[in-house]
Design an enzyme around this catalytic site. Structure first.
Site, PDB file in Angstrom:
ATOM      1  N   SER A  67       0.851  -1.205  -0.029  1.00 25.01           N
ATOM      2  CA  SER A  67       0.033   0.014  -0.156  1.00 25.01           C
ATOM      3  C   SER A  67       0.880   1.230   0.076  1.00 25.01           C
ATOM      4  CB  SER A  67      -0.934   0.015   1.455  1.00 25.01           C
ATOM      5  OG  SER A  67      -1.360   1.136   1.373  1.00 25.01           O
TER       6      SER A  67
ATOM      7  N   TYR B 251      -2.334  -1.339  10.359  1.00 27.24           N
ATOM      8  CA  TYR B 251      -2.349  -1.740   9.053  1.00 27.24           C
ATOM      9  C   TYR B 251      -1.210  -1.438   8.160  1.00 27.24           C
ATOM     10  CZ  TYR B 251      -4.086  -1.250   4.177  1.00 27.24           C
ATOM     11  OH  TYR B 251      -4.086  -1.475   2.818  1.00 27.24           O
TER      12      TYR B 251
END
Length: 286
Positions: free
Chosen positions: A178, A191
């Site tokens: 990401s 995350y």
């Protein structure tokens, strides 16, 4: 179809892990946008988190390129059925596995079932993920921390360990990281940490498997309209989602799927240990 520039999404909220069938508007997974050209004909792929979002778009793109596709999902049965139907419409075989990729035994089972059904495994896409929006690190429980790491990075280890004996020279492992791995996010601490770990895992695994001719790369999407978004963020954040990037809009899953096809096909035959960045214009340093 790309999101309209600057257009807000309707306010909406879902419980984890999020369902594509409940999203408005529905994400563009490639059913009408992606046209294949047999780049992966005869290949066999296994995708985690393949029921919706980026995973669904990759499954459909691989199918349109001629690959048989297996995918794992947690519990979103209707989303999984839709994905399986879409893939099978392309004239290839599709398997859907319901279970928790944070469990090593489940990962071993789905690899063996995939190889048993297709006779081979050429493409492993580690994509399953979860994220939780919290104001402070003090709100992250030990249980949530372990759960996020189990889904987002432990599963990548488990899948590769199970798959490795079946992967031949020329096989591809593609991991989903990401933009948060590179720029961080103060509300997605656990995350973001797992996504940073995936970058290091990808580079290290590429070094470990280079002599075997197995290529390992990753894709680092920016803001993409998937079920994780309404399942993670407050309604007012969903309305503004994606507006803070250079292109002033969120991306659609199909726009990211092209990166996976490139890495899975002959076009990516001279790339390993690399990260692709379909992120709407955020410039990162690596």
């Amino acid at each position: 179809m790309p999101s309209e520039k600057g257009k807000a999404f309707p306010a909406q909220r879902q419980s984890q892990p999020g369902k594509e069938t409940q999203m408005a508007p529905r994400p563009a997974s490639g059913e009408f946008e992606y046209h294949g050209s047999a780049k992966l004909k005869g290949k066999a792929a296994l995708i985690t988190g393949g029921d919706s979002g980026i995973g669904r778009a990759v499954a459909l793109a691989f199918a349109r390129e001629g690959a048989n596709v297996a995918f794992a999902y947690l519990e979103e049965d209707q989303d999984a059925k839709e994905t399986r139907d879409m893939v099978e419409k392309e004239g290839v075989r599709c398997l859907a596995f319901r279970g928790d990729v944070g469990r090593e035994q489940f990962c071993r089972e789905i690899v063996e079932k995939t190889v048993g059904a297709f006779g081979r495994l050429d493409l492993l896409v580690n994509n399953a993920a979860e994220q939780h929006y919290l104001e402070s690190i003090e709100e992250i429980s030990a249980e949530q921390l372990e759960r996020t790491f189990r889904t987002n990075i432990f599963s990548y280890f488990f899948m590769v360990k199970a798959a490795l004996k079946h992967l031949r020279e020329g096989a591809r492992i593609i991991n989903t990281t990401s933009v948060t791995a590179f720029k961080g996010n103060p509300k997605l601490l656990d995350y973001s940490s797992t996504k940073g770990a995936i970058v290091a895992f990808t580079r290290s695994l590429a070094l470990a498997l280079g002599d075997k001719g197995i290529l390992v790369n990753a894709v680092a999407p920016g803001p993409i309209w998937t079920p994780l978004i309404p399942a993670t963020f407050p309604e007012e954040k969903v309305e503004e989602f994606g507006k803070n990037v250079l292109l002033k809009r969120a991306g659609q899953p199909v726009e990211v799927a092209h990166s996976y096809v490139f890495l899975a096909s002959e076009g990516g035959s001279y790339m390993t240990g690399q990260i692709l960045h379909p992120n709407g214009g955020t410039i990162v340093g690596a």
